[in-house]
Write an enzyme that holds these catalytic residues in place. Structure first.
Site, short mmCIF file in Angstrom:
data_model
loop_
_atom_site.label_atom_id
_atom_site.label_comp_id
_atom_site.label_asym_id
_atom_site.label_seq_id
_atom_site.Cartn_x
_atom_site.Cartn_y
_atom_site.Cartn_z
N TYR A 47 0.89 -1.34 0.02
CA TYR A 47 0.16 0.01 0.06
C TYR A 47 0.85 1.30 -0.04
O TYR A 47 2.11 1.19 0.30
CB TYR A 47 -1.06 0.19 1.19
CG TYR A 47 -0.07 0.17 2.77
CD1 TYR A 47 -0.07 1.55 3.01
CD2 TYR A 47 0.37 -0.98 3.09
CE1 TYR A 47 0.73 1.43 4.47
CE2 TYR A 47 0.97 -0.59 4.32
CZ TYR A 47 1.09 0.66 5.01
OH TYR A 47 1.63 0.69 6.14
N TYR A 155 2.98 -8.91 14.57
CA TYR A 155 1.80 -8.49 14.20
C TYR A 155 1.06 -9.75 13.41
O TYR A 155 1.78 -10.17 12.27
CB TYR A 155 1.63 -7.49 13.26
CG TYR A 155 0.38 -6.76 12.89
CD1 TYR A 155 -0.79 -7.02 13.77
CD2 TYR A 155 0.13 -5.80 11.63
CE1 TYR A 155 -1.89 -6.30 13.46
CE2 TYR A 155 -0.84 -5.34 11.45
CZ TYR A 155 -1.84 -5.36 12.13
OH TYR A 155 -3.22 -5.02 11.74
N HIS A 179 -2.09 -5.21 18.44
CA HIS A 179 -3.60 -4.94 18.29
C HIS A 179 -4.33 -6.07 18.66
O HIS A 179 -5.05 -6.81 18.04
CB HIS A 179 -3.80 -4.61 16.62
CG HIS A 179 -2.92 -3.49 16.15
ND1 HIS A 179 -2.72 -2.52 17.04
CD2 HIS A 179 -2.60 -3.11 15.11
CE1 HIS A 179 -2.29 -1.54 16.20
NE2 HIS A 179 -2.00 -2.06 14.96
N ASP A 247 -1.95 4.27 16.85
CA ASP A 247 -1.84 3.68 15.54
C ASP A 247 -1.92 4.69 14.39
O ASP A 247 -1.96 4.49 13.11
CB ASP A 247 -2.86 2.38 15.06
CG ASP A 247 -2.53 1.57 13.89
OD1 ASP A 247 -1.38 1.73 13.62
OD2 ASP A 247 -3.40 1.18 13.37
N ASN A 252 -4.17 1.82 5.84
CA ASN A 252 -4.86 0.63 5.33
C ASN A 252 -6.33 0.81 5.83
O ASN A 252 -7.18 -0.39 5.72
CB ASN A 252 -4.55 -0.47 5.93
CG ASN A 252 -3.19 -0.93 4.94
OD1 ASN A 252 -3.17 -1.14 3.68
ND2 ASN A 252 -1.99 -1.37 5.56
#
Length: 294
Positions: A47, A155, A179, A247, A252
């Site tokens: 991305y 992650y 997360h 964050d 995204n």
């Protein structure tokens, strides 16, 4: 690669939180992106974000009431940590960092990153960020990090926890899980993935979990209160092993633009006890990222 229209920019004017965070609060998960004209994004990336500079990050922290932060290298910059290092060196010691490095990174580069304020590296096992980080690299690098006092940040998508749990349990350095392990809040507190996550935390006091990412895990959207029971359960069950971060700038995101002031206010429900909030935002991240300050 140009920015895809499907990815949303960060909130241009977040609210001033109603919740006053404790003195010395740490945003333990945020990013800097570019500016691309100075710090180009990696050619191989999944991305392309909008620019999100160190100056914008500092302004956000001043607005929200955070004095310190942990800047996490994101996959769009790959293993070129130049933007990360620049943000750390400009912070006067108020920022620490999590890098991304190649498996064969030289000792001299690790020492350079350490001197800049890096305290660990991140490994991605999530579909939307492309290929999994190699398990072999995780094992090899973690063995080198002990001498530096570094830890690893992992992650992963929640379905990966069954595969990764035994690997994480055997790592020779502290571990931070991003997360909430991407556990689905809609599945409640008795789901197998959460049980495995809690098992890791119970077995090792040097495994930590970030109760961040409410905007990513929510099914209901702002103000993301459907994630509160999960996050509060982790905070109350493991008060000395939890961290939290904005964050920012929320890469995204495709469905909604999180308001960082609103995310801070959600902490009033995630950690309603002032003693728990103090541990979450100050005591725990200071112990992990600024141990030299006692």
């Amino acid at each position: 690669m140009t920015m895809s229209a499907e990815y949303l920019a960060f909130h241009p004017n977040p609210k001033k939180p109603d919740l006053a965070v404790p003195k010395g609060a740490v945003d333990a998960h945020c990013h800097v992106f570019g500016p691309a004209a100075t710090f180009p994004f990696a050619r191989q990336r999944s991305y392309t974000p909008v620019d999100a500079s160190k100056e914008q990050l500092r302004a956000l922290h001043d607005h929200l009431g955070f004095e310190r932060a942990v800047v996490v290298q994101a996959s769009c910059h790959g293993t070129d940590n130049a933007a990360l290092v620049d943000s750390l060196e400009s912070s006067g010691g108020k920022y620490r960092g999590i890098a991304m490095v190649k498996p064969d990174v030289e000792d001299a580069e690790l020492s350079r990153l350490d001197a800049a304020g890096v305290r660990g590296s991140r490994f991605n096992f999530v579909k939307h960020l492309g290929s999994d980080a190699a398990l072999e690299a995780l094992n090899v690098l973690s063995k080198r990090y002990g001498a530096l006092g570094w830890h690893v940040v992992i992650y992963f998508d929640t379905e990966k926890i069954h595969e990764l749990a035994p690997v994480i349990a055997d790592l020779p350095v502290p571990v931070v899980i991003d997360h909430m392990g991407r556990v689905d809040p809609a599945l409640g507190l008795d789901q197998p993935g959460l049980a495995l996550l809690k098992g890791l935390l119970a077995a090792r006091k040097d495994i930590w979990v970030k109760v961040s990412g409410s905007e990513r895990l929510s099914h209901e959207g702002p103000p993301f209160t459907d994630v509160v029971p999960l996050a509060r359960h982790l905070v109350e069950s493991f008060p000395d092993q939890v961290l939290w971060g904005t964050d920012w700038p929320h890469p995204n995101m495709k469905t909604w633009v999180p308001d960082d002031g609103q995310l801070v206010d959600l902490l009033g429900e995630i950690a309603p006890d002032p003693a728990l909030l103090q541990k979450l935002l100050v005591d725990n991240p200071m112990r992990l990222y600024w141990p030299e300050e006692g």
